[in-house]
Write a protein that holds these residues in place. Structure first.
Motif, mmCIF file in Angstrom:
data_model
loop_
_atom_site.group_PDB
_atom_site.id
_atom_site.type_symbol
_atom_site.label_atom_id
_atom_site.label_comp_id
_atom_site.label_asym_id
_atom_site.label_seq_id
_atom_site.Cartn_x
_atom_site.Cartn_y
_atom_site.Cartn_z
ATOM 1 N N ILE A 56 0.852 -1.198 0.000
ATOM 2 C CA ILE A 56 0.000 0.000 0.000
ATOM 3 C C ILE A 56 0.887 1.247 0.000
ATOM 4 C CG2 ILE A 56 -1.651 1.390 1.333
ATOM 5 C CD1 ILE A 56 -2.898 -1.228 2.328
ATOM 6 N N LEU A 57 1.938 1.217 0.803
ATOM 7 C CA LEU A 57 2.846 2.368 0.879
ATOM 8 C C LEU A 57 3.587 2.577 -0.442
ATOM 9 C CD1 LEU A 57 4.270 1.839 4.476
ATOM 10 C CD2 LEU A 57 2.499 3.458 3.749
ATOM 11 N N ILE A 58 4.025 1.488 -1.089
ATOM 12 C CA ILE A 58 4.702 1.603 -2.383
ATOM 13 C C ILE A 58 3.722 2.132 -3.439
ATOM 14 C CG2 ILE A 58 5.791 0.299 -4.269
ATOM 15 C CD1 ILE A 58 6.875 -1.613 -2.048
ATOM 16 N N ASP A 59 2.513 1.551 -3.477
ATOM 17 C CA ASP A 59 1.486 1.991 -4.427
ATOM 18 C C ASP A 59 1.179 3.476 -4.246
ATOM 19 O OD1 ASP A 59 1.327 -0.715 -5.048
ATOM 20 O OD2 ASP A 59 -0.605 -1.021 -4.071
ATOM 21 N N PHE A 60 0.875 3.838 -3.020
ATOM 22 C CA PHE A 60 0.486 5.212 -2.720
ATOM 23 C C PHE A 60 1.656 6.168 -2.919
ATOM 24 C CE2 PHE A 60 -1.013 8.503 0.484
ATOM 25 C CZ PHE A 60 -1.966 9.041 -0.369
ATOM 26 N N GLY A 61 2.880 5.694 -2.624
ATOM 27 C CA GLY A 61 4.071 6.522 -2.845
ATOM 28 C C GLY A 61 4.239 6.874 -4.314
ATOM 29 N N GLY A 62 4.065 5.884 -5.192
ATOM 30 C CA GLY A 62 4.139 6.150 -6.630
ATOM 31 C C GLY A 62 3.045 7.097 -7.074
ATOM 32 N N TYR A 63 1.841 6.857 -6.561
ATOM 33 C CA TYR A 63 0.697 7.699 -6.901
ATOM 34 C C TYR A 63 0.962 9.146 -6.482
ATOM 35 C CZ TYR A 63 -4.131 9.295 -7.235
ATOM 36 O OH TYR A 63 -5.271 9.991 -7.568
ATOM 37 N N ILE A 64 1.357 9.341 -5.222
ATOM 38 C CA ILE A 64 1.596 10.696 -4.691
ATOM 39 C C ILE A 64 2.679 11.413 -5.491
ATOM 40 C CG2 ILE A 64 2.620 11.975 -2.772
ATOM 41 C CD1 ILE A 64 1.292 10.108 -0.851
ATOM 42 N N LEU A 65 3.797 10.734 -5.711
ATOM 43 C CA LEU A 65 4.917 11.375 -6.400
ATOM 44 C C LEU A 65 4.503 11.893 -7.778
ATOM 45 C CD1 LEU A 65 7.937 12.102 -6.577
ATOM 46 C CD2 LEU A 65 8.288 9.856 -7.605
ATOM 47 N N PHE A 66 3.895 11.030 -8.580
ATOM 48 C CA PHE A 66 3.536 11.438 -9.936
ATOM 49 C C PHE A 66 2.334 12.384 -9.952
ATOM 50 C CE2 PHE A 66 6.227 7.797 -10.670
ATOM 51 C CZ PHE A 66 7.010 8.238 -11.721
ATOM 52 N N PHE A 67 1.418 12.231 -9.018
ATOM 53 C CA PHE A 67 0.273 13.126 -8.884
ATOM 54 C C PHE A 67 0.750 14.552 -8.619
ATOM 55 C CE2 PHE A 67 -3.096 15.028 -6.214
ATOM 56 C CZ PHE A 67 -4.237 14.775 -6.964
ATOM 57 N N LEU A 68 1.649 14.688 -7.642
ATOM 58 C CA LEU A 68 2.133 16.024 -7.274
ATOM 59 C C LEU A 68 3.089 16.598 -8.320
ATOM 60 C CD1 LEU A 68 2.545 15.588 -3.415
ATOM 61 C CD2 LEU A 68 0.681 16.717 -4.668
ATOM 62 N N LEU A 69 3.901 15.748 -8.952
ATOM 63 C CA LEU A 69 4.760 16.239 -10.038
ATOM 64 C C LEU A 69 3.929 16.770 -11.203
ATOM 65 C CD1 LEU A 69 7.714 13.680 -10.264
ATOM 66 C CD2 LEU A 69 7.861 16.122 -9.727
ATOM 67 N N THR A 70 2.849 16.087 -11.515
ATOM 68 C CA THR A 70 1.953 16.538 -12.574
ATOM 69 C C THR A 70 1.351 17.891 -12.212
ATOM 70 O OG1 THR A 70 1.440 14.249 -13.143
ATOM 71 C CG2 THR A 70 -0.077 15.927 -13.971
ATOM 72 N N TYR A 71 0.940 18.022 -10.962
ATOM 73 C CA TYR A 71 0.380 19.303 -10.507
ATOM 74 C C TYR A 71 1.431 20.408 -10.608
ATOM 75 C CZ TYR A 71 -1.598 22.958 -7.704
ATOM 76 O OH TYR A 71 -2.065 24.174 -7.285
ATOM 77 N N LEU A 72 2.646 20.114 -10.167
ATOM 78 C CA LEU A 72 3.718 21.109 -10.197
ATOM 79 C C LEU A 72 4.002 21.565 -11.631
ATOM 80 C CD1 LEU A 72 5.956 22.737 -8.771
ATOM 81 C CD2 LEU A 72 7.425 20.722 -9.039
ATOM 82 N N ILE A 73 4.097 20.623 -12.550
ATOM 83 C CA ILE A 73 4.341 20.963 -13.955
ATOM 84 C C ILE A 73 3.195 21.806 -14.509
ATOM 85 C CG2 ILE A 73 4.534 19.992 -16.291
ATOM 86 C CD1 ILE A 73 6.070 17.622 -14.900
ATOM 87 N N TYR A 74 1.962 21.406 -14.228
ATOM 88 C CA TYR A 74 0.793 22.157 -14.684
ATOM 89 C C TYR A 74 0.821 23.579 -14.107
ATOM 90 C CZ TYR A 74 -4.084 23.495 -15.414
ATOM 91 O OH TYR A 74 -5.226 24.160 -15.780
ATOM 92 N N TYR A 75 1.114 23.692 -12.827
ATOM 93 C CA TYR A 75 1.158 24.991 -12.157
ATOM 94 C C TYR A 75 2.227 25.896 -12.782
ATOM 95 C CZ TYR A 75 2.134 28.471 -8.570
ATOM 96 O OH TYR A 75 2.371 29.644 -7.910
ATOM 97 N N LEU A 76 3.418 25.345 -13.039
ATOM 98 C CA LEU A 76 4.495 26.137 -13.626
ATOM 99 C C LEU A 76 4.151 26.580 -15.046
ATOM 100 C CD1 LEU A 76 7.604 24.171 -12.318
ATOM 101 C CD2 LEU A 76 6.759 26.404 -11.522
ATOM 102 N N ILE A 77 3.532 25.701 -15.826
ATOM 103 C CA ILE A 77 3.108 26.071 -17.183
ATOM 104 C C ILE A 77 2.038 27.160 -17.127
ATOM 105 C CG2 ILE A 77 1.887 25.244 -19.249
ATOM 106 C CD1 ILE A 77 3.351 22.535 -18.801
ATOM 107 N N GLU A 78 1.076 26.985 -16.232
ATOM 108 C CA GLU A 78 0.000 27.967 -16.075
ATOM 109 C C GLU A 78 0.566 29.320 -15.649
ATOM 110 O OE1 GLU A 78 -2.662 27.660 -12.567
ATOM 111 O OE2 GLU A 78 -4.245 27.435 -14.065
ATOM 112 N N ARG A 79 1.494 29.306 -14.715
ATOM 113 C CA ARG A 79 2.107 30.544 -14.227
ATOM 114 C C ARG A 79 2.891 31.240 -15.340
ATOM 115 N NH1 ARG A 79 6.238 30.409 -9.309
ATOM 116 N NH2 ARG A 79 7.627 31.746 -10.447
ATOM 117 N N HIS A 80 3.637 30.456 -16.115
ATOM 118 C CA HIS A 80 4.397 31.010 -17.240
ATOM 119 C C HIS A 80 3.441 31.605 -18.286
ATOM 120 C CE1 HIS A 80 7.622 31.444 -20.149
ATOM 121 N NE2 HIS A 80 6.854 30.838 -21.044
ATOM 122 N N HIS A 81 2.366 30.898 -18.574
ATOM 123 C CA HIS A 81 1.371 31.373 -19.541
ATOM 124 C C HIS A 81 0.730 32.684 -19.068
ATOM 125 C CE1 HIS A 81 -1.685 31.203 -22.639
ATOM 126 N NE2 HIS A 81 -2.628 31.318 -21.721
#
Length: 165
Positions: A133-158
């Motif tokens: 569960i920790l490995i599954d959720f760890g992968g989910y959290i990492l990529f979920f938040l990285l996706t948000y960060l990338i989206y946020y940076l693109i939105e901010r730049h735009h």
């Protein structure tokens, strides 16, 4: 706006497909699941050996299999779910505050990780494990938040570009 709506439905469909696959994979009995991941591991080792004939992975397939099973089958596959879950939430019609997007997404990821391990607890040859569960959720959290960060940076730049023009 039309493109945004189309993207929402594409991301939603991909999210549902990934999550359904994760659930279906958790229903597989232990030997079927093991054979499937061992086949993938051997394929991966064959590719690496083709690229680098001097490697010693062929002699350590069982050890490689354990790593591949946890890294790909758990961490990265749940990471894919995290990516497309975040994109679905970001492109959805309902405008949510950022904190709600994150909380809803993380709750969904924890639920999915827990559900797949709970299912495995009742499947012959499988074991629902807290570490998984920790490995599954760890992968989910990492990529979920990285996706948000990338989206946020693109939105901010735009938005910065719009203000400059």
């Amino acid at each position: 706006m039309r493109v945004r709506k189309i993207l929402f439905f594409v991301f939603l469909a991909i999210t549902i497909a990934i999550d359904a696959t994760l659930i279906i994979e958790s229903i597989m009995d232990g030997s079927s699941s093991g054979n499937q991941s061992l086949g993938f591991t051997k394929w991966l080792v064959d590719i690496i050996t083709f690229l680098d004939p001097t490697n010693i992975l062929k002699e350590h397939v069982n050890e490689v299999h354990a790593v591949v099973r946890k890294l790909v089958g758990h961490f990265l596959f749940f990471g894919l779910s995290g990516i497309f879950s975040m994109l679905t939430l970001l492109f959805g019609e309902i405008k949510l505050k950022r904190i709600y997007v994150i909380l809803i997404g993380l709750g969904k990821g924890l639920f999915l990780a827990s559900l797949t391990e709970l299912i495995q607890y009742f499947v012959p040859g499988r074991a629902g494990q807290l570490t998984d569960i920790l490995i599954d959720f760890g992968g989910y959290i990492l990529f979920f938040l990285l996706t948000y960060l990338i989206y946020y940076l693109i939105e901010r730049h735009h938005n910065k570009k719009l203000k400059e023009s």
